[in-house]
Write a protein that holds these residues in place. Structure first.
Motif, PDB file in Angstrom:
ATOM      1  N   PRO A 107       0.820  -1.224   0.000  1.00 38.40           N
ATOM      2  CA  PRO A 107       0.000   0.000   0.000  1.00 38.40           C
ATOM      3  C   PRO A 107       0.849   1.267   0.000  1.00 38.40           C
ATOM      4  O   PRO A 107       2.080   1.223   0.100  1.00 38.40           O
ATOM      5  CB  PRO A 107      -0.804  -0.123   1.304  1.00 38.40           C
ATOM      6  CG  PRO A 107       0.062  -0.936   2.195  1.00 38.40           C
ATOM      7  CD  PRO A 107       0.764  -1.929   1.302  1.00 38.40           C
ATOM      8  N   ILE A 108       0.153   2.385  -0.142  1.00 40.47           N
ATOM      9  CA  ILE A 108       0.771   3.703  -0.026  1.00 40.47           C
ATOM     10  C   ILE A 108       0.359   4.295   1.317  1.00 40.47           C
ATOM     11  O   ILE A 108      -0.823   4.298   1.668  1.00 40.47           O
ATOM     12  CB  ILE A 108       0.329   4.632  -1.167  1.00 40.47           C
ATOM     13  CG1 ILE A 108       0.807   4.081  -2.515  1.00 40.47           C
ATOM     14  CG2 ILE A 108       0.849   6.049  -0.962  1.00 40.47           C
ATOM     15  CD1 ILE A 108       0.280   4.859  -3.717  1.00 40.47           C
ATOM     16  N   THR A 109       1.311   4.772   2.085  1.00 38.34           N
ATOM     17  CA  THR A 109       1.040   5.412   3.374  1.00 38.34           C
ATOM     18  C   THR A 109       1.652   6.808   3.369  1.00 38.34           C
ATOM     19  O   THR A 109       2.424   7.162   2.473  1.00 38.34           O
ATOM     20  CB  THR A 109       1.647   4.607   4.538  1.00 38.34           C
ATOM     21  OG1 THR A 109       3.076   4.696   4.466  1.00 38.34           O
ATOM     22  CG2 THR A 109       1.218   3.139   4.469  1.00 38.34           C
ATOM     23  N   ARG A 110       1.341   7.578   4.388  1.00 40.02           N
ATOM     24  CA  ARG A 110       1.957   8.893   4.496  1.00 40.02           C
ATOM     25  C   ARG A 110       3.480   8.773   4.611  1.00 40.02           C
ATOM     26  O   ARG A 110       4.221   9.530   3.969  1.00 40.02           O
ATOM     27  CB  ARG A 110       1.390   9.660   5.697  1.00 40.02           C
ATOM     28  CG  ARG A 110       0.010  10.265   5.455  1.00 40.02           C
ATOM     29  CD  ARG A 110      -0.487  11.010   6.685  1.00 40.02           C
ATOM     30  NE  ARG A 110      -1.753  11.675   6.415  1.00 40.02           N
ATOM     31  CZ  ARG A 110      -1.894  12.940   6.052  1.00 40.02           C
ATOM     32  NH1 ARG A 110      -0.817  13.674   5.867  1.00 40.02           N
ATOM     33  NH2 ARG A 110      -3.083  13.470   5.844  1.00 40.02           N
ATOM     34  N   ASN A 111       3.947   7.838   5.427  1.00 35.74           N
ATOM     35  CA  ASN A 111       5.386   7.707   5.582  1.00 35.74           C
ATOM     36  C   ASN A 111       6.059   7.218   4.303  1.00 35.74           C
ATOM     37  O   ASN A 111       7.177   7.627   3.986  1.00 35.74           O
ATOM     38  CB  ASN A 111       5.716   6.773   6.750  1.00 35.74           C
ATOM     39  CG  ASN A 111       5.969   7.528   8.044  1.00 35.74           C
ATOM     40  OD1 ASN A 111       5.972   8.751   8.062  1.00 35.74           O
ATOM     41  ND2 ASN A 111       6.179   6.804   9.125  1.00 35.74           N
ATOM     42  N   SER A 112       5.394   6.333   3.567  1.00 36.59           N
ATOM     43  CA  SER A 112       6.010   5.869   2.319  1.00 36.59           C
ATOM     44  C   SER A 112       6.049   6.992   1.281  1.00 36.59           C
ATOM     45  O   SER A 112       6.974   7.068   0.473  1.00 36.59           O
ATOM     46  CB  SER A 112       5.270   4.644   1.773  1.00 36.59           C
ATOM     47  OG  SER A 112       3.971   4.963   1.292  1.00 36.59           O
ATOM     48  N   ILE A 113       5.057   7.886   1.302  1.00 33.26           N
ATOM     49  CA  ILE A 113       5.070   9.047   0.408  1.00 33.26           C
ATOM     50  C   ILE A 113       6.248   9.952   0.756  1.00 33.26           C
ATOM     51  O   ILE A 113       6.998  10.389  -0.122  1.00 33.26           O
ATOM     52  CB  ILE A 113       3.742   9.825   0.507  1.00 33.26           C
ATOM     53  CG1 ILE A 113       2.628   9.050  -0.194  1.00 33.26           C
ATOM     54  CG2 ILE A 113       3.878  11.221  -0.091  1.00 33.26           C
ATOM     55  CD1 ILE A 113       1.250   9.660  -0.017  1.00 33.26           C
ATOM     56  N   LEU A 114       6.422  10.233   2.044  1.00 29.42           N
ATOM     57  CA  LEU A 114       7.526  11.089   2.471  1.00 29.42           C
ATOM     58  C   LEU A 114       8.867  10.502   2.058  1.00 29.42           C
ATOM     59  O   LEU A 114       9.719  11.190   1.480  1.00 29.42           O
ATOM     60  CB  LEU A 114       7.486  11.275   3.986  1.00 29.42           C
ATOM     61  CG  LEU A 114       6.340  12.136   4.546  1.00 29.42           C
ATOM     62  CD1 LEU A 114       6.299  12.040   6.063  1.00 29.42           C
ATOM     63  CD2 LEU A 114       6.483  13.576   4.121  1.00 29.42           C
ATOM     64  N   ALA A 115       9.060   9.210   2.345  1.00 31.03           N
ATOM     65  CA  ALA A 115      10.325   8.568   1.997  1.00 31.03           C
ATOM     66  C   ALA A 115      10.538   8.568   0.488  1.00 31.03           C
ATOM     67  O   ALA A 115      11.633   8.870   0.003  1.00 31.03           O
ATOM     68  CB  ALA A 115      10.343   7.138   2.541  1.00 31.03           C
ATOM     69  N   GLY A 116       9.485   8.233  -0.259  1.00 33.95           N
ATOM     70  CA  GLY A 116       9.609   8.147  -1.711  1.00 33.95           C
ATOM     71  C   GLY A 116       9.921   9.473  -2.367  1.00 33.95           C
ATOM     72  O   GLY A 116      10.754   9.548  -3.287  1.00 33.95           O
ATOM     73  N   LEU A 117       9.282  10.545  -1.907  1.00 29.88           N
ATOM     74  CA  LEU A 117       9.534  11.854  -2.507  1.00 29.88           C
ATOM     75  C   LEU A 117      10.950  12.338  -2.212  1.00 29.88           C
ATOM     76  O   LEU A 117      11.600  12.945  -3.068  1.00 29.88           O
ATOM     77  CB  LEU A 117       8.508  12.869  -2.007  1.00 29.88           C
ATOM     78  CG  LEU A 117       7.063  12.658  -2.497  1.00 29.88           C
ATOM     79  CD1 LEU A 117       6.137  13.692  -1.879  1.00 29.88           C
ATOM     80  CD2 LEU A 117       6.981  12.732  -4.011  1.00 29.88           C
ATOM     81  N   HIS A 118      11.438  12.089  -1.011  1.00 26.43           N
ATOM     82  CA  HIS A 118      12.819  12.458  -0.692  1.00 26.43           C
ATOM     83  C   HIS A 118      13.804  11.642  -1.529  1.00 26.43           C
ATOM     84  O   HIS A 118      14.766  12.185  -2.083  1.00 26.43           O
ATOM     85  CB  HIS A 118      13.087  12.256   0.793  1.00 26.43           C
ATOM     86  CG  HIS A 118      12.619  13.392   1.655  1.00 26.43           C
ATOM     87  ND1 HIS A 118      13.296  14.580   1.751  1.00 26.43           N
ATOM     88  CD2 HIS A 118      11.530  13.516   2.460  1.00 26.43           C
ATOM     89  CE1 HIS A 118      12.651  15.394   2.572  1.00 26.43           C
ATOM     90  NE2 HIS A 118      11.570  14.771   3.016  1.00 26.43           N
ATOM     91  N   GLN A 119      13.565  10.335  -1.628  1.00 23.55           N
ATOM     92  CA  GLN A 119      14.483   9.481  -2.394  1.00 23.55           C
ATOM     93  C   GLN A 119      14.495   9.864  -3.869  1.00 23.55           C
ATOM     94  O   GLN A 119      15.555   9.958  -4.507  1.00 23.55           O
ATOM     95  CB  GLN A 119      14.082   8.016  -2.221  1.00 23.55           C
ATOM     96  CG  GLN A 119      14.317   7.486  -0.810  1.00 23.55           C
ATOM     97  CD  GLN A 119      13.600   6.172  -0.555  1.00 23.55           C
ATOM     98  OE1 GLN A 119      12.923   5.624  -1.430  1.00 23.55           O
ATOM     99  NE2 GLN A 119      13.731   5.648   0.661  1.00 23.55           N
ATOM    100  N   ASN A 120      13.314  10.090  -4.425  1.00 23.86           N
ATOM    101  CA  ASN A 120      13.219  10.469  -5.834  1.00 23.86           C
ATOM    102  C   ASN A 120      13.948  11.790  -6.094  1.00 23.86           C
ATOM    103  O   ASN A 120      14.676  11.921  -7.091  1.00 23.86           O
ATOM    104  CB  ASN A 120      11.748  10.594  -6.234  1.00 23.86           C
ATOM    105  CG  ASN A 120      11.572  11.101  -7.653  1.00 23.86           C
ATOM    106  OD1 ASN A 120      11.905  10.407  -8.613  1.00 23.86           O
ATOM    107  ND2 ASN A 120      11.048  12.308  -7.790  1.00 23.86           N
TER     108      ASN A 120
END
Length: 383
Positions: free
Chosen positions: A337-350
Motif C-alpha cells: 500500500p501507499i502510506t503517508r510515511n512511504s510518500i515522504l520517503a519516496g519523494l525524498h528518495q526520488n
C-alpha cells in the motif's frame, strides 16, 4: 488529481487566510521606500541576531531626520496558525513598514537567530518571541520615509536604478540560500529547457510567494514537481494528466479547477510561470492552507487525491486509486500500500536521485501538530 471541496474551519478575529488580525498604522499599506530596500539589502546579521546597516549608508538615508526610537521591548505571543514570517510582515506593517513576502522570509531568519529558534518554520502557540532585532530597520525605514517626504520629486534615475538592483540582489539571496532543493530543481529545469533562463528568478519568486500564501515549504513543492513532472516540465503528460503538477481530466479534477475542464491538454501550451497561476487556483480550491503549516505528505496528497488527507495516521494504507509510481509504495513495492510515511520517503528518495545529491533534510513542518512526522521519513511496515 481529484478535486474535493475544502472544509473551512470557523475562526474568529482572523483574516480570510486564517491569520490573526493586527492593528496597522496609517502607513501600513504604503510600499517601503527605495531607501529602505537599500538598507535591508545591505544589512548584515550579527552574532547577537541583530541586523546592522553600514554606518555610511545609514547616515545617507537618515540625513535631515532622526530615527524614531522604540524604547519599549518589542515582544509578541504566537497565536495558533501563525508563521514567523507572517508575524514579521504584520508586525512591521503595524509600525508603518510594508515589506514583501520575500523580505519577511529573510527577516524571520534573523528573528529566529535572535531568539535561539533552530527552525524558523517551527513556532508554537503561546511562545514568546522578541522582535527587538527588527527595531534598527524600522528606525531606518521611518527615517527614509521622512527623508523621502522632504525631498519628494528630487529622486533621479540613478537612485531608482540602485534601489532596483538592490531589490533583485536581495530576492536572489533570500530565495537561493534558504531553499536548496528548489534552487537545484530550478537550475535543472533551466538546463533541460523547461524554464527559459530569463524566467528563472521569476519562477523562484512565484513559488516562494505561493509557499507563503498556502503555507508549505518551497523545497517540498520542488520535490512534488520532481515526482509529477520530472521537475517543472510544463509539457509533461500521461494523456490524462498534464503540466507541472499533473492537472487531470474530468469535471471534478485539477484541470477543471485550473479553468481547463473543456480542454485539459491546452495546459501544455502554457509556460511554467502561467501554470504556477493555475497551481495557485487549485491550491485555493482544495483548501490547502487550512491544513497548514503544510507538510510534504499533505502537499502531495492535495495533488494526488485530496480526500486522502483525512487519514492522518502515518502508517495506515491510504485510499488512492489507480496505478502510482513505485517510489510512493511501502518499500517501493507496487504490491504494497501507499502510506503517508512511504510518500515522504519516496519523494525524498526520488528528489535525491534526480538531483544527483543528498540534500540535508529539515524538520517536518508537521512536527508541531503531530509527533509522528517529527523525524526524517522512513519506510515502515504497515500495521
Amino acid at each position: 488529481m481529484r478535486f474535493d471541496p475544502p472544509t473551512t474551519p470557523t475562526v474568529t478575529n482572523t483574516d480570510a487566510s486564517g491569520f490573526p488580525q493586527l492593528a496597522r498604522s496609517p502607513l501600513a499599506f504604503a510600499r517601503s521606500a527605495p531607501a529602505f530596500t537599500r538598507a535591508l539589502a545591505a544589512a548584515q546579521p550579527q552574532p547577537s541576531g541583530d541586523l546592522v546597516v553600514p554606518a555610511g549608508l545609514s547616515a545617507s538615508l537618515s540625513a535631515g531626520s532622526a530615527p524614531v526610537a522604540n524604547a519599549a521591548p518589542w515582544n509578541i505571543s504566537v497565536q495558533a496558525g501563525q508563521t514567523l514570517s507572517g508575524i514579521v510582515r504584520d508586525q512591521m506593517a503595524s509600525r508603518g513598514v510594508s515589506i514583501s513576502n520575500n523580505e519577511a522570509m529573510r527577516l524571520s531568519q534573523s528573528v529566529a537567530r535572535a531568539n535561539n529558534i533552530n527552525n524558523a518554520n517551527l513556532i508554537h502557540p503561546g511562545q514568546r518571541v522578541s522582535l527587538d532585532s527588527l527595531t534598527p530597520l524600522v528606525n531606518q525605514a521611518q527615517a527614509a520615509y521622512n527623508a523621502k517626504a522632504v525631498t519628494a520629486g528630487n529622486n533621479n534615475a540613478t537612485t531608482t536604478a540602485l534601489a532596483g538592483t538592490a531589490q533583485v540582489q536581495l530576492l536572489s539571496r533570500i530565495d537561493r540560500s534558504n531553499n536548496p532543493v528548489l534552487e537545484k530543481t530550478i537550475d535543472r529545469a533551466v538546463e533541460k529547457g523547461f524554464i527559459p533562463a530569463q524566467d528563472k528568478q521569476a519562477v523562484m519568486n512565484k513559488i516562494v510567494q505561493l509557499s507563503e500564501q498556502h503555507r508549505f515549504a518551497p523545497d517540498d513543492f520542488a520535490r512534488l514537481t520532481l515526482m509529477e513532472s520530472d521537475g517543472m516540465n510544463p509539457k509533461a503528460s500521461n494523456s490524462r494528466c498534464h503540466g507541472i503538477i499533473q492537472f487531470c481530466d474530468g469535471p471534478d479534477r485539477g484541470a477543471a479547477s485550473a479553468g481547463f475542464g473543456a480542454n485539459p491538454k491546452a495546459i501544455l501550451g502554457h509556460s511554467v510561470l502561467k501554470q504556477l497561476d493555475m497551481v495557485d487556483k487549485y491550491f485555493e480550491d482544495t483548501g490547502l492552507k487550512n491544513f497548514g503549516p503544510v507538510g510534504l505528505d499533505d502537499l502531495y496528497l492535495t495533488v494526488l487525491t485530496p480526500s486522502a488527507r483525512n487519514e492522518t495516521r502515518p502508517n495506515v494504507a491510504l485510499n488512492i486509486p489507480g496505478q502510482q509510481a513505485a517510489y510512493l509504495h511501502v518499500n517501493r513495492d507496487t504490491r504494497a500500500p501507499i502510506t503517508r510515511n512511504s510518500i515522504l520517503a519516496g519523494l525524498h528518495q526520488n528528489a535525491n536521485e534526480r538531483l544527483g545529491t543528498d540534500v540535508a533534510q529539515r524538520n517536518s513542518l508537521q512536527a508541531a501538530r503531530m509527533s509522528a512526522y517529527a523525524a526524517q521519513a522512513v519506510v515502515t511496515e504497515v500495521n
